[in-house]
Design a protein around this motif. Structure first.
Motif, PDB file in Angstrom:
ATOM      1  N   LYS A 122       0.832  -1.192   0.000  1.00 37.68           N
ATOM      2  CA  LYS A 122       0.000   0.000   0.000  1.00 37.68           C
ATOM      3  C   LYS A 122       0.868   1.244   0.000  1.00 37.68           C
ATOM      4  CE  LYS A 122      -4.043  -1.996   2.290  1.00 37.68           C
ATOM      5  NZ  LYS A 122      -5.018  -1.853   3.412  1.00 37.68           N
ATOM      6  N   VAL A 123       0.383   2.294  -0.620  1.00 35.31           N
ATOM      7  CA  VAL A 123       1.099   3.563  -0.692  1.00 35.31           C
ATOM      8  C   VAL A 123       0.426   4.537   0.256  1.00 35.31           C
ATOM      9  CG1 VAL A 123       1.814   5.468  -2.175  1.00 35.31           C
ATOM     10  CG2 VAL A 123       1.723   3.126  -3.091  1.00 35.31           C
ATOM     11  N   LEU A 124       1.182   5.101   1.171  1.00 39.35           N
ATOM     12  CA  LEU A 124       0.621   6.049   2.130  1.00 39.35           C
ATOM     13  C   LEU A 124       0.139   7.317   1.430  1.00 39.35           C
ATOM     14  CD1 LEU A 124       3.198   5.795   5.070  1.00 39.35           C
ATOM     15  CD2 LEU A 124       0.898   4.811   4.959  1.00 39.35           C
ATOM     16  N   LYS A 125      -0.955   7.844   1.904  1.00 42.82           N
ATOM     17  CA  LYS A 125      -1.496   9.082   1.335  1.00 42.82           C
ATOM     18  C   LYS A 125      -0.658  10.271   1.788  1.00 42.82           C
ATOM     19  CE  LYS A 125      -6.342   7.711   0.824  1.00 42.82           C
ATOM     20  NZ  LYS A 125      -7.753   8.044   1.160  1.00 42.82           N
ATOM     21  N   SER A 126      -0.590  11.263   0.917  1.00 41.13           N
ATOM     22  CA  SER A 126       0.119  12.496   1.258  1.00 41.13           C
ATOM     23  C   SER A 126      -0.763  13.345   2.166  1.00 41.13           C
ATOM     24  CB  SER A 126       0.443  13.279  -0.018  1.00 41.13           C
ATOM     25  OG  SER A 126      -0.759  13.726  -0.639  1.00 41.13           O
ATOM     26  N   GLN A 127      -0.155  14.386   2.773  1.00 42.68           N
ATOM     27  CA  GLN A 127      -0.919  15.288   3.635  1.00 42.68           C
ATOM     28  C   GLN A 127      -2.040  15.971   2.857  1.00 42.68           C
ATOM     29  OE1 GLN A 127      -0.361  15.229   6.761  1.00 42.68           O
ATOM     30  NE2 GLN A 127      -1.393  17.010   7.661  1.00 42.68           N
TER      31      GLN A 127
ATOM     32  N   GLU B  11      -3.657  14.782   0.283  1.00 47.05           N
ATOM     33  CA  GLU B  11      -4.717  13.793   0.039  1.00 47.05           C
ATOM     34  C   GLU B  11      -5.540  13.561   1.296  1.00 47.05           C
ATOM     35  OE1 GLU B  11      -3.017  10.800  -3.384  1.00 47.05           O
ATOM     36  OE2 GLU B  11      -2.026  10.755  -1.410  1.00 47.05           O
ATOM     37  N   LEU B  12      -4.886  13.525   2.450  1.00 48.90           N
ATOM     38  CA  LEU B  12      -5.614  13.373   3.711  1.00 48.90           C
ATOM     39  C   LEU B  12      -6.510  14.578   3.970  1.00 48.90           C
ATOM     40  CD1 LEU B  12      -2.776  11.928   5.984  1.00 48.90           C
ATOM     41  CD2 LEU B  12      -4.732  10.678   5.057  1.00 48.90           C
TER      42      LEU B  12
ATOM     43  N   GLN C 221      -6.909   0.050  15.675  1.00 56.49           N
ATOM     44  CA  GLN C 221      -6.005   0.418  14.581  1.00 56.49           C
ATOM     45  C   GLN C 221      -6.657   1.353  13.568  1.00 56.49           C
ATOM     46  OE1 GLN C 221      -2.714  -0.469  14.537  1.00 56.49           O
ATOM     47  NE2 GLN C 221      -3.229  -1.230  16.580  1.00 56.49           N
TER      48      GLN C 221
ATOM     49  N   ARG D 169      -5.241  11.150  11.661  1.00 62.88           N
ATOM     50  CA  ARG D 169      -4.343  10.942  10.519  1.00 62.88           C
ATOM     51  C   ARG D 169      -3.793  12.262   9.985  1.00 62.88           C
ATOM     52  NH1 ARG D 169      -7.562   7.331   6.385  1.00 62.88           N
ATOM     53  NH2 ARG D 169      -9.383   8.256   7.406  1.00 62.88           N
TER      54      ARG D 169
END
Length: 265
Positions: free
Chosen positions: A3-8, A10-11, A53, A60
């Motif tokens: 999985k690719v973490l979302k950028s700030q 995108e959050l 979790q 986030r």
């Protein structure tokens, strides 16, 4: 698959979209689609309620500790028994399809008339707001905003529907401020009150959403660029009500906001 973490950024977009969807759910509730509060409970859970979790949008984004929530000030319960500071029962007179007068009852959140008194809101952190005891059941046990959000989301089709309800939630759903045998008599037509009242949990969720959205729009660093889709209150740094923002053409409600502070957008 990795999985690719979302950028700030995108959050941030995710947060804004959830806020806008919550506004729309509140608008639908105010248009007397009370079931919209079930979707609002799910959105509030996503926005602020950390669970194991599963982290909320505000966590986030890294703003959980900095967001200030303006909430209904603490109220001392008047006497032993059921008490809900977030939801009130209001009555009015409407007309049916034939133009005849008929009684109406709303388990509506009190933000509609608290503004007339211009009470100073009380500032809290997100978790203080969620976990404060706010509803006292007839048994003497207390429920918090977090309890109500999770009950509606988890057990009443907010996210899914359980075959059995938590005993405290079942007790709350059956709690009425007025005696179940109360009637309204209009021109000789007697109508039972209990048949008119909606699930108090749904109106309570609507009020919780109002507190959250009003807090978001009261802070310059969290309000969205677009005007709100539902009515919100704007508070000053001391908790004083400074403005009521309402979309133009908003459906008339049983009690209007204070006109001296009303701004339509």
């Amino acid at each position: 698959m990795a999985k690719v973490l979302k950028s700030q950024s995108e959050l941030t977009v995710d947060f804004i979209e959830a806020v806008r969807l919550l506004e729309l759910a509140c608008y639908n509730f105010d248009c007397v689609d009370f079931s919209a509060a079930k979707g609002a409970a799910n959105l509030l859970h996503q926005l602020v309620d950390d669970r194991g979790q599963n982290k909320s949008h505000v966590t986030r984004l890294g703003v959980r500790g900095s967001i200030e929530i303006w909430r209904l000030p603490d109220i001392t319960p008047p006497s032993p028994g059921f008490f809900n500071a977030l939801c009130d029962v209001m009555f009015g007179i409407g007309r049916d399809g034939n133009g005849r007068q008929q009684p109406r009852a709303f388990n509506m959140p009190p933000y509609l008339h608290q503004g007339h008194m211009k009470l100073r809101a009380q500032k809290s952190s997100v978790d203080e707001w969620l976990d404060a005891s706010i509803i006292r059941l007839a048994s003497g046990e207390w429920l918090s905003r977090r309890n109500i959000i999770r009950y509606v989301r988890d057990q009443d089709a907010g996210a899914h529907s359980d075959l059995a309800l938590d005993a405290l939630y079942a007790d709350f759903k059956k709690s009425l401020v007025l005696h179940p045998g109360s009637n309204i008599d209009i021109e000789g037509q007697v109508t039972p009150v209990s048949a008119l009242l909606q699930n108090p949990a749904l109106a309570t969720v609507r009020q919780i959403a109002h507190e959250f959205l009003s807090s978001i729009y009261s802070a310059s660093n969290t309000r969205t660029a677009q005007p709100p889709r539902c009515m919100v209150y704007i508070y000053g740094s001391d908790g004083a009500l400074t403005k009521v923002v309402r979309p133009k053409g908003y459906k008339p409600l049983p009690i209007n906001p204070p006109l001296d502070l009303l701004v339509e957008v």
